[in-house]
Design an enzyme around this catalytic site. Structure first.
Site, PDB file in Angstrom:
ATOM      1  N   HIS A  63       0.817  -1.207   0.000  1.00 31.85           N
ATOM      2  CA  HIS A  63       0.000   0.000   0.000  1.00 31.85           C
ATOM      3  C   HIS A  63       0.858   1.267   0.000  1.00 31.85           C
ATOM      4  CE1 HIS A  63      -3.037  -2.685   2.342  1.00 31.85           C
ATOM      5  NE2 HIS A  63      -3.187  -2.836   1.046  1.00 31.85           N
ATOM      6  N   LYS A  68       5.511   6.066   7.404  1.00 29.02           N
ATOM      7  CA  LYS A  68       4.914   5.239   8.456  1.00 29.02           C
ATOM      8  C   LYS A  68       5.988   4.747   9.417  1.00 29.02           C
ATOM      9  CE  LYS A  68       1.326   3.505   5.308  1.00 29.02           C
ATOM     10  NZ  LYS A  68       0.761   2.301   4.638  1.00 29.02           N
ATOM     11  N   TYR A  90       0.871   1.618  13.681  1.00 30.14           N
ATOM     12  CA  TYR A  90       1.812   2.520  13.022  1.00 30.14           C
ATOM     13  C   TYR A  90       1.303   3.949  13.042  1.00 30.14           C
ATOM     14  CZ  TYR A  90      -1.117   1.976   8.781  1.00 30.14           C
ATOM     15  OH  TYR A  90      -2.164   1.930   7.890  1.00 30.14           O
ATOM     16  N   ASP A 148      -6.558  -6.342  -2.226  1.00 23.22           N
ATOM     17  CA  ASP A 148      -5.128  -6.531  -2.448  1.00 23.22           C
ATOM     18  C   ASP A 148      -4.849  -7.538  -3.560  1.00 23.22           C
ATOM     19  OD1 ASP A 148      -4.445  -4.631  -0.612  1.00 23.22           O
ATOM     20  OD2 ASP A 148      -4.032  -6.033   1.016  1.00 23.22           O
TER      21      ASP A 148
END
Length: 216
Positions: free
Chosen positions: A64, A74, A134, A172
């Site tokens: 992603h 991140k 995260y 995905d």
């Protein structure tokens, strides 16, 4: 600095390892300090925190990323279980475009991986009931949400499935190949980290690898 850090052959990602203090009560550590973080990666605000729980082992989430102006960096950590974490360089003008780093993050090792803008991120769970948290440098934007196929053959990512089928979302499984993405879509992502001197950590390098996009 209460957190040690090391870098990779691909410029940008940084691995942070908190210094843990143990006594008969248990363990204490400063897991994040904004001043130390900025000293290493630059003046970056972390504005959103996300928490995912993956119940089955061999769950794959990713790869992603978000496009500008909502590109995200991140800071990844695992609070329960373990993951094989992957970051792919998708900066169009990068010398390591299409290459990736791969590292095990777990509740046991306390590693935190900083993945800057210009990278696609994904992970595979190594244990059931794995919790991943995260912090992100930009807000989630559905209109800028993008992805790359986790099994793109050109990326050469060894997910260490050993013949087992992963658990992957329909979204995905429909992601495009990196070669199908227009460089204009990827955009001028990526910031130059500050220069600094550091002493590499004495890590188990078997769990920290940098792989070519074309390993053959």
């Amino acid at each position: 600095m209460p957190v040690e850090f090391t870098e990779f052959d691909i410029e940008g990602p940084v691995l942070f390892v908190p210094n843990r203090h143990r006594d008969k009560r248990g363990v204490f550590a400063e897991t994040f300090r904004y001043d130390d973080f900025c000293e290493v990666v630059g003046d970056i605000d972390l504005v959103q925190e996300n928490h995912s729980i993956s119940v089955p082992i061999n769950t794959i989430r990713g790869l992603h990323f978000q496009t500008c102006p909502y590109a995200q960096g991140k800071l990844i950590r695992v609070t329960q279980g373990a993951i094989l974490d992957v970051a792919v360089d998708i900066r169009p003008r990068s010398a390591t475009f299409g290459q990736h780093i791969k590292i095990e993050l777990s509740a046991e090792n306390w590693y935190q991986l900083w993945i800057p803008e210009g990278f696609a991120h994904g992970f595979k769970t190594l244990k059931p009931d794995t919790h991943v948290m995260y912090k992100a440098s930009n807000y989630y934007s559905p209109d800028h949400d993008r992805g790359i196929a986790w099994n793109d053959p050109d990326l050469g990512i060894d997910w260490q499935l050993y013949g087992q089928q992963p658990v992957v979302s329909e979204k995905d499984n429909r992601q495009p190949l990196l070669s199908d993405l227009d460089p204009e879509t990827l955009g001028p992502m990526g910031r130059t980290p500050p220069s600094h001197d550091f002493t590499p950590l004495n890590l188990n390098r078997a769990n920290v690898t940098v792989l070519s996009a074309n390993p053959s």
